[in-house]
Design an enzyme around this catalytic site. Structure first.
Site, PDB file in Angstrom:
ATOM      1  N   HIS A   1      16.226  -9.252  68.143  1.00  0.00           N
ATOM      2  CA  HIS A   1      15.729  -7.903  68.472  1.00  0.00           C
ATOM      3  C   HIS A   1      16.528  -7.377  69.672  1.00  0.00           C
ATOM      4  O   HIS A   1      16.915  -8.148  70.547  1.00  0.00           O
ATOM      5  CB  HIS A   1      14.229  -7.978  68.790  1.00  0.00           C
ATOM      6  CG  HIS A   1      13.610  -6.624  68.941  1.00  0.00           C
ATOM      7  ND1 HIS A   1      13.736  -5.885  70.091  1.00  0.00           N
ATOM      8  CD2 HIS A   1      12.902  -5.870  68.067  1.00  0.00           C
ATOM      9  CE1 HIS A   1      13.097  -4.725  69.918  1.00  0.00           C
ATOM     10  NE2 HIS A   1      12.601  -4.689  68.707  1.00  0.00           N
TER      11      HIS A   1
ATOM     12  N   GLY B   1      10.975   2.957  70.859  1.00  0.00           N
ATOM     13  CA  GLY B   1       9.987   3.264  71.893  1.00  0.00           C
ATOM     14  C   GLY B   1      10.238   4.584  72.602  1.00  0.00           C
ATOM     15  O   GLY B   1       9.646   4.874  73.627  1.00  0.00           O
TER      16      GLY B   1
ATOM     17  N   ASN C   1       5.657  -5.278  64.799  1.00  0.00           N
ATOM     18  CA  ASN C   1       6.076  -6.124  65.918  1.00  0.00           C
ATOM     19  C   ASN C   1       5.211  -5.742  67.115  1.00  0.00           C
ATOM     20  O   ASN C   1       5.370  -4.658  67.672  1.00  0.00           O
ATOM     21  CB  ASN C   1       7.576  -5.851  66.182  1.00  0.00           C
ATOM     22  CG  ASN C   1       8.082  -6.516  67.440  1.00  0.00           C
ATOM     23  OD1 ASN C   1       7.409  -7.352  68.036  1.00  0.00           O
ATOM     24  ND2 ASN C   1       9.295  -6.140  67.848  1.00  0.00           N
TER      25      ASN C   1
ATOM     26  N   SER D   1      10.702   4.042  66.489  1.00  0.00           N
ATOM     27  CA  SER D   1       9.753   5.170  66.476  1.00  0.00           C
ATOM     28  C   SER D   1       9.269   5.551  65.080  1.00  0.00           C
ATOM     29  O   SER D   1       9.057   6.734  64.786  1.00  0.00           O
ATOM     30  CB  SER D   1      10.336   6.393  67.202  1.00  0.00           C
ATOM     31  OG  SER D   1      10.575   6.077  68.561  1.00  0.00           O
TER      32      SER D   1
ATOM     33  N   GLU E   1      17.877  -1.056  63.767  1.00  0.00           N
ATOM     34  CA  GLU E   1      17.076  -0.389  64.799  1.00  0.00           C
ATOM     35  C   GLU E   1      18.006   0.223  65.839  1.00  0.00           C
ATOM     36  O   GLU E   1      18.464  -0.473  66.752  1.00  0.00           O
ATOM     37  CB  GLU E   1      16.149  -1.402  65.477  1.00  0.00           C
ATOM     38  CG  GLU E   1      15.176  -2.070  64.535  1.00  0.00           C
ATOM     39  CD  GLU E   1      13.959  -2.604  65.261  1.00  0.00           C
ATOM     40  OE1 GLU E   1      12.856  -2.170  64.921  1.00  0.00           O
ATOM     41  OE2 GLU E   1      14.116  -3.417  66.186  1.00  0.00           O
TER      42      GLU E   1
ATOM     43  N   GLU F   1      15.683  -5.987  72.286  1.00  0.00           N
ATOM     44  CA  GLU F   1      15.129  -6.346  73.598  1.00  0.00           C
ATOM     45  C   GLU F   1      15.500  -7.778  73.961  1.00  0.00           C
ATOM     46  O   GLU F   1      15.722  -8.091  75.126  1.00  0.00           O
ATOM     47  CB  GLU F   1      13.603  -6.132  73.579  1.00  0.00           C
ATOM     48  CG  GLU F   1      13.268  -4.645  73.580  1.00  0.00           C
ATOM     49  CD  GLU F   1      11.978  -4.274  72.867  1.00  0.00           C
ATOM     50  OE1 GLU F   1      11.140  -5.147  72.612  1.00  0.00           O
ATOM     51  OE2 GLU F   1      11.821  -3.068  72.553  1.00  0.00           O
TER      52      GLU F   1
ATOM     53  N   LYS G   1       5.148  -7.015  69.980  1.00  0.00           N
ATOM     54  CA  LYS G   1       5.841  -7.243  71.265  1.00  0.00           C
ATOM     55  C   LYS G   1       4.914  -7.970  72.254  1.00  0.00           C
ATOM     56  O   LYS G   1       4.082  -8.767  71.825  1.00  0.00           O
ATOM     57  CB  LYS G   1       6.395  -5.923  71.817  1.00  0.00           C
ATOM     58  CG  LYS G   1       7.271  -5.207  70.780  1.00  0.00           C
ATOM     59  CD  LYS G   1       8.082  -4.083  71.347  1.00  0.00           C
ATOM     60  CE  LYS G   1       8.911  -3.454  70.228  1.00  0.00           C
ATOM     61  NZ  LYS G   1       9.770  -2.372  70.698  1.00  0.00           N
TER      62      LYS G   1
HETATM   63  P1  PGA Z   1       8.992   1.261  68.160  1.00  0.00           P
HETATM   64  O1  PGA Z   1       9.650  -0.212  68.184  1.00  0.00           O
HETATM   65  O2  PGA Z   1       8.407   1.448  66.794  1.00  0.00           O
HETATM   66  O3  PGA Z   1       7.965   1.230  69.257  1.00  0.00           O
HETATM   67  O4  PGA Z   1      10.104   2.222  68.447  1.00  0.00           O
HETATM   68  C1  PGA Z   1      10.340  -0.712  67.068  1.00  0.00           C
HETATM   69  C2  PGA Z   1      10.871  -2.098  67.355  1.00  0.00           C
HETATM   70  O5  PGA Z   1      11.340  -2.342  68.469  1.00  0.00           O
HETATM   71  O6  PGA Z   1      10.841  -2.993  66.481  1.00  0.00           O
END
Ligand code: PGA
Length: 250
Positions: free
Chosen positions: A95, A173, A9, A213, A167, A97, A11
């Site tokens: 997601h 992140g 992803n 992560s 997640e 976010e 983003k």
């Molecule tokens: P990350 O994000 O690997 O940077 O923690 C994962 C995600 O939000 O899909």
């Protein structure tokens, strides 16, 4: 029997040139991989270019979001037909976010899921708890609600095609990965919830990805867990070498 998925992803990162470099490098690094479904989700502005670069490769295209209506006066939104038209086969739905910053709810997730499935787009439905929810022992309750409401009204036959991504929000992140035991515990719980909602067979067929992560250093131990069927990767998917290493988990 569940074919693993490694999804990246991107983003809100990478303009067209940066996306092109990343996809060209990535496809060279993973060209011999056969037993993993490799998926990338670039930003909307790069979908068309990335799509053209993926023709005839073993990498599939995903969108990071879509609207649940098929067309109309929804300024700024992107429809399922537009995504299919540009070559997407997957769409990330709900997601954390999107839920946190763009008011997405289990109800909008459910509407988007149905629209995606009616148009043969494979949904990757994201669920996961906040740190406060985990610390107050609410994680399982929250995740059960996200699954039950997000996937409600889906037939047993269609359910098998859904991909779920667990997640934990506190691991996205942040550099903090859930331990393999914490992840496996939630994945097994999600599969149990899916069994109760659909059937043993459907729950056994649904791929459940872990995200938060994921990096080359931790992917192998995560992928060894019985109910972890793949990964959804953010930061480490922005570098071709690290995402290729993740795709080639051992
Ligand atoms: P990350 O994000 O690997 O940077 O923690 C994962 C995600 O939000 O899909």
């Amino acid at each position: 029997m569940r074919r693993p998925i490694a999804a990246g992803n991107w983003k809100m990162n990478n303009n067209i040139d940066e996306s092109e470099k990343l996809i060209v490098d990535l496809k060279a690094l993973v060209k011999d991989v056969e037993d993993v479904e490799i998926v990338v989700a670039p930003p909307f502005t790069a979908l068309s270019m990335v799509s053209s670069r993926l023709i005839g490769t073993n990498i599939k295209l995903a969108s990071q979001n879509m609207h649940f209506e098929s067309s109309g006066a929804y300024t700024g939104e992107v429809s399922v037909n537009m995504l299919v038209d540009v070559g997407c086969e997957y769409v990330i739905i709900g997601h954390s976010e999107r839920r946190a910053y763009f008011a997405e709810t289990n109800d909008t997730v459910n509407k988007k899921l149905k629209t995606a499935m009616n148009n043969d787009l494979t949904p990757i439905v994201c669920v996961g708890e906040t740190l406060a929810q985990r610390e107050s022992d609410k994680a399982f309750e929250v995740i059960e609600g996200q699954i039950k409401q997000g996937l409600s009204g889906i037939s047993v036959e269609d359910a098998e095609k859904i991909v779920v991504a667990y997640e934990p929000i506190w691991a996205i992140g942040t550099g903090k990965t859930a331990t393999k035991e914490q992840a496996q515990e939630v994945h097994a719980f999600i599969r149990k919830t899916l069994t109760a909602m659909f059937s043993d067979n459907a729950a056994a067929a649904i791929r459940i990805l872990y995200g938060g992560s994921v990096k080359p250093e931790n992917v192998d131990e995560l992928m060894l867990q019985e109910d972890i069927d793949g990964v959804l990767v953010g930061g480490a998917a922005l570098k071709a070498e690290s995402f290729a290493r993740i795709v080639k988990f051992q």
